[in-house]
Design a protein around this motif. Sequence first.
Motif, PDB file in Angstrom:
ATOM      1  N   VAL A  43       0.828  -1.206   0.000  1.00  0.00           N
ATOM      2  CA  VAL A  43       0.000   0.000   0.000  1.00  0.00           C
ATOM      3  C   VAL A  43       0.866   1.261   0.000  1.00  0.00           C
ATOM      4  O   VAL A  43       0.559   2.238  -0.688  1.00  0.00           O
ATOM      5  CB  VAL A  43      -0.975  -0.018   1.195  1.00  0.00           C
ATOM      6  N   TYR A  44       1.956   1.251   0.757  1.00  0.00           N
ATOM      7  CA  TYR A  44       2.808   2.443   0.811  1.00  0.00           C
ATOM      8  C   TYR A  44       3.404   2.741  -0.565  1.00  0.00           C
ATOM      9  O   TYR A  44       3.522   3.913  -0.957  1.00  0.00           O
ATOM     10  CB  TYR A  44       3.901   2.308   1.873  1.00  0.00           C
ATOM     11  N   LEU A  45       3.762   1.720  -1.338  1.00  0.00           N
ATOM     12  CA  LEU A  45       4.289   1.963  -2.684  1.00  0.00           C
ATOM     13  C   LEU A  45       3.175   2.405  -3.629  1.00  0.00           C
ATOM     14  O   LEU A  45       3.414   3.215  -4.526  1.00  0.00           O
ATOM     15  CB  LEU A  45       4.998   0.717  -3.217  1.00  0.00           C
ATOM     16  N   PHE A  46       1.978   1.893  -3.431  1.00  0.00           N
ATOM     17  CA  PHE A  46       0.833   2.385  -4.207  1.00  0.00           C
ATOM     18  C   PHE A  46       0.661   3.881  -3.987  1.00  0.00           C
ATOM     19  O   PHE A  46       0.505   4.647  -4.944  1.00  0.00           O
ATOM     20  CB  PHE A  46      -0.444   1.627  -3.823  1.00  0.00           C
ATOM     21  N   GLN A  47       0.700   4.308  -2.741  1.00  0.00           N
ATOM     22  CA  GLN A  47       0.526   5.726  -2.430  1.00  0.00           C
ATOM     23  C   GLN A  47       1.677   6.564  -2.979  1.00  0.00           C
ATOM     24  O   GLN A  47       1.457   7.644  -3.541  1.00  0.00           O
ATOM     25  CB  GLN A  47       0.401   5.914  -0.917  1.00  0.00           C
ATOM     26  N   LEU A  82      14.197   4.566  -4.237  1.00  0.00           N
ATOM     27  CA  LEU A  82      14.789   3.918  -3.059  1.00  0.00           C
ATOM     28  C   LEU A  82      13.826   2.896  -2.443  1.00  0.00           C
ATOM     29  O   LEU A  82      14.227   1.788  -2.083  1.00  0.00           O
ATOM     30  CB  LEU A  82      15.192   4.955  -2.021  1.00  0.00           C
ATOM     31  N   CYS A  83      12.555   3.250  -2.344  1.00  0.00           N
ATOM     32  CA  CYS A  83      11.571   2.327  -1.773  1.00  0.00           C
ATOM     33  C   CYS A  83      11.312   1.147  -2.701  1.00  0.00           C
ATOM     34  O   CYS A  83      11.127   0.014  -2.238  1.00  0.00           O
ATOM     35  CB  CYS A  83      10.269   3.063  -1.470  1.00  0.00           C
ATOM     36  N   ILE A  84      11.304   1.379  -3.998  1.00  0.00           N
ATOM     37  CA  ILE A  84      11.102   0.294  -4.966  1.00  0.00           C
ATOM     38  C   ILE A  84      12.272  -0.684  -4.905  1.00  0.00           C
ATOM     39  O   ILE A  84      12.085  -1.906  -4.910  1.00  0.00           O
ATOM     40  CB  ILE A  84      10.893   0.867  -6.384  1.00  0.00           C
ATOM     41  N   VAL A  85      13.491  -0.167  -4.829  1.00  0.00           N
ATOM     42  CA  VAL A  85      14.668  -1.040  -4.723  1.00  0.00           C
ATOM     43  C   VAL A  85      14.628  -1.817  -3.412  1.00  0.00           C
ATOM     44  O   VAL A  85      14.925  -3.014  -3.380  1.00  0.00           O
ATOM     45  CB  VAL A  85      15.976  -0.217  -4.851  1.00  0.00           C
ATOM     46  N   SER A  86      14.221  -1.161  -2.348  1.00  0.00           N
ATOM     47  CA  SER A  86      14.112  -1.841  -1.056  1.00  0.00           C
ATOM     48  C   SER A  86      13.131  -3.005  -1.132  1.00  0.00           C
ATOM     49  O   SER A  86      13.407  -4.100  -0.639  1.00  0.00           O
ATOM     50  CB  SER A  86      13.669  -0.839   0.012  1.00  0.00           C
ATOM     51  N   LEU A 115      18.464 -10.719 -12.236  1.00  0.00           N
ATOM     52  CA  LEU A 115      17.213 -10.342 -12.903  1.00  0.00           C
ATOM     53  C   LEU A 115      16.683  -9.032 -12.341  1.00  0.00           C
ATOM     54  O   LEU A 115      16.369  -8.103 -13.094  1.00  0.00           O
ATOM     55  CB  LEU A 115      16.173 -11.452 -12.737  1.00  0.00           C
ATOM     56  N   GLN A 116      16.600  -8.940 -11.014  1.00  0.00           N
ATOM     57  CA  GLN A 116      16.080  -7.723 -10.391  1.00  0.00           C
ATOM     58  C   GLN A 116      16.995  -6.521 -10.688  1.00  0.00           C
ATOM     59  O   GLN A 116      16.508  -5.438 -10.973  1.00  0.00           O
ATOM     60  CB  GLN A 116      15.937  -7.907  -8.880  1.00  0.00           C
ATOM     61  N   LEU A 117      18.300  -6.730 -10.621  1.00  0.00           N
ATOM     62  CA  LEU A 117      19.228  -5.634 -10.930  1.00  0.00           C
ATOM     63  C   LEU A 117      19.059  -5.143 -12.360  1.00  0.00           C
ATOM     64  O   LEU A 117      19.017  -3.942 -12.612  1.00  0.00           O
ATOM     65  CB  LEU A 117      20.675  -6.077 -10.702  1.00  0.00           C
ATOM     66  N   GLY A 118      18.978  -6.074 -13.298  1.00  0.00           N
ATOM     67  CA  GLY A 118      18.803  -5.694 -14.698  1.00  0.00           C
ATOM     68  C   GLY A 118      17.512  -4.938 -14.932  1.00  0.00           C
ATOM     69  O   GLY A 118      17.490  -3.918 -15.638  1.00  0.00           O
ATOM     70  N   LEU A 119      16.440  -5.412 -14.323  1.00  0.00           N
ATOM     71  CA  LEU A 119      15.147  -4.740 -14.485  1.00  0.00           C
ATOM     72  C   LEU A 119      15.135  -3.361 -13.835  1.00  0.00           C
ATOM     73  O   LEU A 119      14.469  -2.444 -14.327  1.00  0.00           O
ATOM     74  CB  LEU A 119      14.027  -5.604 -13.902  1.00  0.00           C
ATOM     75  N   LEU A 120      15.840  -3.197 -12.753  1.00  0.00           N
ATOM     76  CA  LEU A 120      15.867  -1.897 -12.089  1.00  0.00           C
ATOM     77  C   LEU A 120      16.833  -0.915 -12.746  1.00  0.00           C
ATOM     78  O   LEU A 120      16.630   0.299 -12.681  1.00  0.00           O
ATOM     79  CB  LEU A 120      16.230  -2.071 -10.612  1.00  0.00           C
ATOM     80  N   LEU A 121      17.874  -1.414 -13.382  1.00  0.00           N
ATOM     81  CA  LEU A 121      18.841  -0.524 -14.032  1.00  0.00           C
ATOM     82  C   LEU A 121      18.413  -0.093 -15.437  1.00  0.00           C
ATOM     83  O   LEU A 121      18.829   0.966 -15.908  1.00  0.00           O
ATOM     84  CB  LEU A 121      20.214  -1.190 -14.082  1.00  0.00           C
TER      85      LEU A 121
END
Length: 179
Positions: A43-47, A82-86, A115-121
């Motif tokens: 919910v916090y990321l939705f907001q 920062l929150c998405i990476v967390s 996979l996560q690093l590639g998608l985030l970068l």
Amino acid sequence: MLISNPDGSYAPDVPKVRLDCAMAVSCASLFPLAVVYLAVGQVYLFQMVSALTVTSVLADAVFHNNPFFDLLDRYWASACVLCIVSYAFSWLGGAFSLSEPNYPPLWMMLTAVPLQLGLLLAPLSFLQKSRSFPIGSEEWRRAHAEWHYCAAVCCSITAFVSRYLLELSGDSKISAPLQ
């Protein structure tokens, strides 16, 4: 990247207020990402991403050459990143628990971390490209819209992968760190 274009270096002849429909659509493409975070229970990321959608529309599609909206959008987007990476790596949290470490399987770490690093970068390459052009120029508009679309798609994938990995590791207490 926050300081690569600190004064904005706006393109000449860009009016202060103008509705840029194509840029507004690319900014609005961030809202489905917010819905994805709601679907996975964050919910916090939705907001946060919902507010990011609003700040992006205001800064990129409505008020041009406005330092207040530009800085608000830039710093709010950085907080969201920062929150998405967390959240993207929250499934690793059990490995660092002092009381009872819960190490993810090696196969999970060897496949999911890259996979996560590639998608985030990936979206950051488009952001870097847009920062190399004067704000409001056609090149900036194209590169910045690509950043919005790429961020929405890649971060949506990381959200689903993170949710899956959290369920797989069975560590529900770290699935929603700010709730």
